[in-house]
Design a protein around this motif. Sequence first.
Motif, PDB file in Angstrom:
ATOM      1  N   ILE A  36     -15.171 -24.237 -26.357  1.00 32.11           N
ATOM      2  CA  ILE A  36     -16.010 -23.239 -25.689  1.00 32.11           C
ATOM      3  C   ILE A  36     -15.785 -23.288 -24.176  1.00 32.11           C
ATOM      4  O   ILE A  36     -15.660 -22.250 -23.518  1.00 32.11           O
ATOM      5  CB  ILE A  36     -17.495 -23.459 -26.037  1.00 32.11           C
ATOM      6  N   ALA A  37     -15.713 -24.479 -23.621  1.00 28.30           N
ATOM      7  CA  ALA A  37     -15.494 -24.622 -22.181  1.00 28.30           C
ATOM      8  C   ALA A  37     -14.126 -24.086 -21.778  1.00 28.30           C
ATOM      9  O   ALA A  37     -14.000 -23.394 -20.767  1.00 28.30           O
ATOM     10  CB  ALA A  37     -15.622 -26.087 -21.783  1.00 28.30           C
ATOM     11  N   PHE A  38     -13.106 -24.374 -22.578  1.00 34.11           N
ATOM     12  CA  PHE A  38     -11.764 -23.886 -22.267  1.00 34.11           C
ATOM     13  C   PHE A  38     -11.694 -22.366 -22.343  1.00 34.11           C
ATOM     14  O   PHE A  38     -11.094 -21.719 -21.488  1.00 34.11           O
ATOM     15  CB  PHE A  38     -10.743 -24.517 -23.215  1.00 34.11           C
ATOM     16  N   VAL A  39     -12.339 -21.791 -23.349  1.00 38.18           N
ATOM     17  CA  VAL A  39     -12.357 -20.329 -23.476  1.00 38.18           C
ATOM     18  C   VAL A  39     -13.120 -19.704 -22.313  1.00 38.18           C
ATOM     19  O   VAL A  39     -12.686 -18.693 -21.746  1.00 38.18           O
ATOM     20  CB  VAL A  39     -12.948 -19.909 -24.841  1.00 38.18           C
ATOM     21  N   ALA A  40     -14.248 -20.296 -21.926  1.00 42.58           N
ATOM     22  CA  ALA A  40     -15.017 -19.768 -20.795  1.00 42.58           C
ATOM     23  C   ALA A  40     -14.194 -19.828 -19.509  1.00 42.58           C
ATOM     24  O   ALA A  40     -14.196 -18.877 -18.721  1.00 42.58           O
ATOM     25  CB  ALA A  40     -16.319 -20.538 -20.628  1.00 42.58           C
ATOM     26  N   VAL A  80     -11.392 -17.081 -19.840  1.00 44.09           N
ATOM     27  CA  VAL A  80     -11.934 -15.727 -19.708  1.00 44.09           C
ATOM     28  C   VAL A  80     -12.389 -15.470 -18.274  1.00 44.09           C
ATOM     29  O   VAL A  80     -12.160 -14.393 -17.722  1.00 44.09           O
ATOM     30  CB  VAL A  80     -13.091 -15.507 -20.715  1.00 44.09           C
ATOM     31  N   GLY A  81     -13.022 -16.452 -17.670  1.00 46.25           N
ATOM     32  CA  GLY A  81     -13.468 -16.299 -16.289  1.00 46.25           C
ATOM     33  C   GLY A  81     -12.329 -16.089 -15.322  1.00 46.25           C
ATOM     34  O   GLY A  81     -12.413 -15.275 -14.397  1.00 46.25           O
ATOM     35  N   ILE A  82     -11.227 -16.812 -15.528  1.00 45.76           N
ATOM     36  CA  ILE A  82     -10.072 -16.643 -14.646  1.00 45.76           C
ATOM     37  C   ILE A  82      -9.438 -15.273 -14.849  1.00 45.76           C
ATOM     38  O   ILE A  82      -9.109 -14.584 -13.891  1.00 45.76           O
ATOM     39  CB  ILE A  82      -9.053 -17.776 -14.881  1.00 45.76           C
ATOM     40  N   LYS A  83      -9.276 -14.871 -16.115  1.00 45.78           N
ATOM     41  CA  LYS A  83      -8.650 -13.566 -16.389  1.00 45.78           C
ATOM     42  C   LYS A  83      -9.518 -12.411 -15.887  1.00 45.78           C
ATOM     43  O   LYS A  83      -8.990 -11.408 -15.414  1.00 45.78           O
ATOM     44  CB  LYS A  83      -8.385 -13.412 -17.873  1.00 45.78           C
ATOM     45  N   ALA A  84     -10.842 -12.536 -16.002  1.00 40.69           N
ATOM     46  CA  ALA A  84     -11.753 -11.476 -15.567  1.00 40.69           C
ATOM     47  C   ALA A  84     -12.099 -11.586 -14.083  1.00 40.69           C
ATOM     48  O   ALA A  84     -12.829 -10.758 -13.569  1.00 40.69           O
ATOM     49  CB  ALA A  84     -13.030 -11.521 -16.391  1.00 40.69           C
ATOM     50  N   ARG A  85     -11.590 -12.618 -13.435  1.00 42.30           N
ATOM     51  CA  ARG A  85     -11.896 -12.887 -12.019  1.00 42.30           C
ATOM     52  C   ARG A  85     -13.406 -13.025 -11.795  1.00 42.30           C
ATOM     53  O   ARG A  85     -13.951 -12.539 -10.813  1.00 42.30           O
ATOM     54  CB  ARG A  85     -11.309 -11.819 -11.120  1.00 42.30           C
ATOM     55  N   ASN A  86     -14.051 -13.685 -12.749  1.00 45.64           N
ATOM     56  CA  ASN A  86     -15.486 -13.935 -12.670  1.00 45.64           C
ATOM     57  C   ASN A  86     -15.678 -15.420 -12.370  1.00 45.64           C
ATOM     58  O   ASN A  86     -15.452 -16.269 -13.233  1.00 45.64           O
ATOM     59  CB  ASN A  86     -16.156 -13.547 -13.992  1.00 45.64           C
ATOM     60  N   THR A  87     -16.107 -15.720 -11.161  1.00 43.44           N
ATOM     61  CA  THR A  87     -16.210 -17.115 -10.752  1.00 43.44           C
ATOM     62  C   THR A  87     -17.339 -17.854 -11.447  1.00 43.44           C
ATOM     63  O   THR A  87     -17.260 -19.073 -11.621  1.00 43.44           O
ATOM     64  CB  THR A  87     -16.394 -17.218  -9.231  1.00 43.44           C
ATOM     65  N   VAL A  88     -18.378 -17.143 -11.866  1.00 38.95           N
ATOM     66  CA  VAL A  88     -19.498 -17.809 -12.531  1.00 38.95           C
ATOM     67  C   VAL A  88     -19.059 -18.356 -13.887  1.00 38.95           C
ATOM     68  O   VAL A  88     -19.301 -19.522 -14.211  1.00 38.95           O
ATOM     69  CB  VAL A  88     -20.694 -16.839 -12.686  1.00 38.95           C
ATOM     70  N   ILE A  89     -18.404 -17.520 -14.682  1.00 36.89           N
ATOM     71  CA  ILE A  89     -17.975 -17.954 -16.018  1.00 36.89           C
ATOM     72  C   ILE A  89     -16.914 -19.041 -15.911  1.00 36.89           C
ATOM     73  O   ILE A  89     -16.970 -20.048 -16.630  1.00 36.89           O
ATOM     74  CB  ILE A  89     -17.465 -16.755 -16.835  1.00 36.89           C
ATOM     75  N   SER A  90     -15.944 -18.854 -15.020  1.00 35.04           N
ATOM     76  CA  SER A  90     -14.911 -19.880 -14.887  1.00 35.04           C
ATOM     77  C   SER A  90     -15.498 -21.172 -14.332  1.00 35.04           C
ATOM     78  O   SER A  90     -15.083 -22.265 -14.725  1.00 35.04           O
ATOM     79  CB  SER A  90     -13.766 -19.382 -14.009  1.00 35.04           C
ATOM     80  N   GLY A  91     -16.473 -21.075 -13.459  1.00 36.44           N
ATOM     81  CA  GLY A  91     -17.131 -22.274 -12.934  1.00 36.44           C
ATOM     82  C   GLY A  91     -17.894 -23.030 -14.005  1.00 36.44           C
ATOM     83  O   GLY A  91     -17.849 -24.257 -14.057  1.00 36.44           O
ATOM     84  N   ILE A  92     -18.580 -22.299 -14.871  1.00 35.56           N
ATOM     85  CA  ILE A  92     -19.305 -22.938 -15.974  1.00 35.56           C
ATOM     86  C   ILE A  92     -18.331 -23.651 -16.895  1.00 35.56           C
ATOM     87  O   ILE A  92     -18.551 -24.798 -17.297  1.00 35.56           O
ATOM     88  CB  ILE A  92     -20.148 -21.897 -16.739  1.00 35.56           C
ATOM     89  N   GLY A  93     -17.238 -22.976 -17.245  1.00 34.62           N
ATOM     90  CA  GLY A  93     -16.223 -23.600 -18.101  1.00 34.62           C
ATOM     91  C   GLY A  93     -15.629 -24.838 -17.468  1.00 34.62           C
ATOM     92  O   GLY A  93     -15.439 -25.861 -18.123  1.00 34.62           O
ATOM     93  N   ALA A  94     -15.341 -24.761 -16.162  1.00 33.70           N
ATOM     94  CA  ALA A  94     -14.759 -25.903 -15.460  1.00 33.70           C
ATOM     95  C   ALA A  94     -15.734 -27.075 -15.399  1.00 33.70           C
ATOM     96  O   ALA A  94     -15.340 -28.226 -15.603  1.00 33.70           O
ATOM     97  CB  ALA A  94     -14.342 -25.492 -14.052  1.00 33.70           C
TER      98      ALA A  94
END
Length: 61
Positions: free
Chosen positions: A29-33, A36-50
């Motif tokens: 789930i973290a890797f997918v988040a 997806v966050g990186i591809k969508a350029r959404n820092t919140v989602i990519s930050g949560i995943g990271a």
Amino acid sequence: MPFIAIALAALAMGFEQLVQWRYGPMGLIAFVALTVGIKARNTVISGIGAVILVMLFAQSG
């Protein structure tokens, strides 16, 4: 160029399988988040995943 894209895709899939095998569903789930966050350029989602991945990496060490 196509060879590089295929190699990168294979590397990403291998890393995804490693994360899922080592850290279970939460790692997946973290890797997918993060992806997806990186591809969508959404820092919140990519930050949560990271953050989740870092917490999982720190917990196992």
